[in-house]
Design an enzyme around this catalytic site. Structure first.
Site, short mmCIF file in Angstrom:
data_model
loop_
_atom_site.label_atom_id
_atom_site.label_comp_id
_atom_site.label_asym_id
_atom_site.label_seq_id
_atom_site.Cartn_x
_atom_site.Cartn_y
_atom_site.Cartn_z
CG ASP A 89 -2.03 0.96 1.17
OD1 ASP A 89 -2.09 1.73 0.20
OD2 ASP A 89 -2.86 0.96 2.09
CG ASP A 271 -6.56 -4.75 1.57
OD1 ASP A 271 -6.20 -4.30 2.67
OD2 ASP A 271 -7.07 -4.03 0.69
CB CYS A 309 -13.14 -25.46 9.50
SG CYS A 309 -11.70 -24.43 9.16
CB CYS A 311 -8.19 -24.09 9.20
SG CYS A 311 -8.67 -24.07 10.95
CB CYS A 314 -10.99 -26.78 12.49
SG CYS A 314 -11.74 -25.17 12.85
CG HIS A 340 -10.85 -20.62 12.36
ND1 HIS A 340 -11.31 -21.82 11.86
CD2 HIS A 340 -11.92 -19.77 12.35
CE1 HIS A 340 -12.60 -21.71 11.56
NE2 HIS A 340 -12.99 -20.48 11.85
#
Length: 376
Positions: A89, A271, A309, A311, A314, A340
């Protein structure tokens, strides 16, 4: 280079080719403001959770450790060990939102650092130089961010200044990319559309900057206090004037529902710090809605955050254990919670792309709308 693979009623499925790899779009960029995701998440972790692009901030890295330090350490990719695309940015938003005693002039902005109060000047040339030192894949043009609501006359003058600054950014980047000593001589430049919530200013500004033939175009100055409906209306008015063959980036957005609605209106890239920031306070996104892990009902709950999930959190940890870590202010809680939520966002984008590939985005959006904003 952006390659449009297919469209479904204005919804775009594409690929963005960079010298650091191909980004499948629509995509969400994970925000590593000072070169790291808050919550002790590493570059290796980002790969595991499906991140395609890392976003870092020019202002923060200029203030600390200093862009010349990063340059002398080999640039952001070597410094952070992230080898995928990095977008930086421009620092414009932070200059206007964090800095005190700022003074805007045609050359740029003089302001006080939020860290130590020292006086700093930043204009288009300085922003481009800093981002060149960082060696990011994509540099954002230096623009003026105006608070909503703003007077029409000031918004118009600000748009005109942002266009003049953009032209200076383009000239400076061409100069920097021609130097043998530049870390990334293929650095890309994205222009930023401004105009507050005035659709005529937005459209006129987009037409002007589209003529500059940049590598990509962003819609800035939204998600700063206006309603979601107003934001969607602005996007609907702007996207028809954004080049079809260039990637479209909506800056600082947002919730899963915001992303779905912006994708529907032709946006490719997003974003937001929200998923990681909310995670650190225990607010988690799941396939069934939003939960607050602080709630006492999870004290004995040995099930994962989300049974659906995939991930790494999890797959291994329970709500009860994560809640205990958070209540005990253990650092591990921050890491697990952030991992997560970021996995959820990156997986959401994968699902959106899969729905587009299958020609069923509209159906997917209908199925998700009620769930994604629901609080459990």
């Amino acid at each position: 280079m952006y390659k449009l693979l297919k469209e479904e009623n204005g919804v775009r499925r594409g690929e963005f080719h960079t010298n650091r790899g191909v980004v499948q779009t629509p995509a969400f960029m994970n925000v590593a403001t000072a070169g790291a995701i808050k919550g002790a998440v590493s570059a290796e972790d980002l790969k595991e959770i499906g991140c395609q692009v890392m976003l870092s901030n020019t202002y923060h890295l200029h203030v600390r450790p200093g862009d010349e330090v990063v340059r002398d350490c080999g640039g952001l990719h070597k410094f952070t060990t992230w080898n995928g695309p990095i977008l930086t940015d421009s620092g414009g938003f932070q200059v206007f939102s964090l800095a005190s005693l700022r003074k805007i002039e045609e050359e740029g902005v003089t302001f006080a650092s939020h860290v130590d109060g020292r006086r700093i000047f930043m204009g288009p040339e300085e922003s481009m130089t800093i981002q060149s030192n960082l060696g990011s894949t994509i540099a954002m043009a230096f623009d003026e961010c105006v608070e909503n609501p703003a007077q029409y006359s000031y918004s118009k003058a600000s748009c005109e200044r942002t266009t003049r600054w953009l032209k200076r950014c383009k000239t400076k980047m061409a100069e920097l990319n021609s130097l043998e000593t530049t870390i990334n001589r293929e650095q890309m430049l994205f222009g930023i559309n401004q105009g507050c919530t005035y659709n005529d200013l937005r459209i006129n500004h987009m037409k002007e900057i589209a003529d500059l033939n940049l590598d990509g175009y962003a819609i800035g100055g939204l998600a700063v206090g206006e309603s979601a409906e107003v934001m969607y209306d602005v996007i609907e008015h702007v996207t028809p004037y954004m080049p079809q063959d260039k990637i479209r980036y909506l800056m600082g957005v947002g919730t899963p529902l915001n992303i779905l609605n912006a994708v529907e209106r032709g946006v490719d890239l997003f974003d937001c710090v929200m998923p990681s920031r909310n995670a650190r306070h225990g607010h988690l996104f799941t396939s069934e809605g939003i939960i607050n892990i602080n709630n006492k009902k999870y004290e004995y709950d040995m099930t994962p955050i989300d049974p659906n999930c995939g991930c790494p959190v999890c797959q291994r940890y329970s709500k009860a254990y994560i809640r205990h870590l958070l209540k005990s202010t253990e650092m591990l809680s921050q890491r697990l919670l952030v991992l997560h939520n970021l996995w959820f966002y990156n997986n959401l984008m994968t699902e959106i792309r899969n729905a587009l590939d299958a020609g069923r985005f509209a159906q997917y959006k209908r199925e998700k709308e009620e769930i994604l904003g629901k609080r459990i």
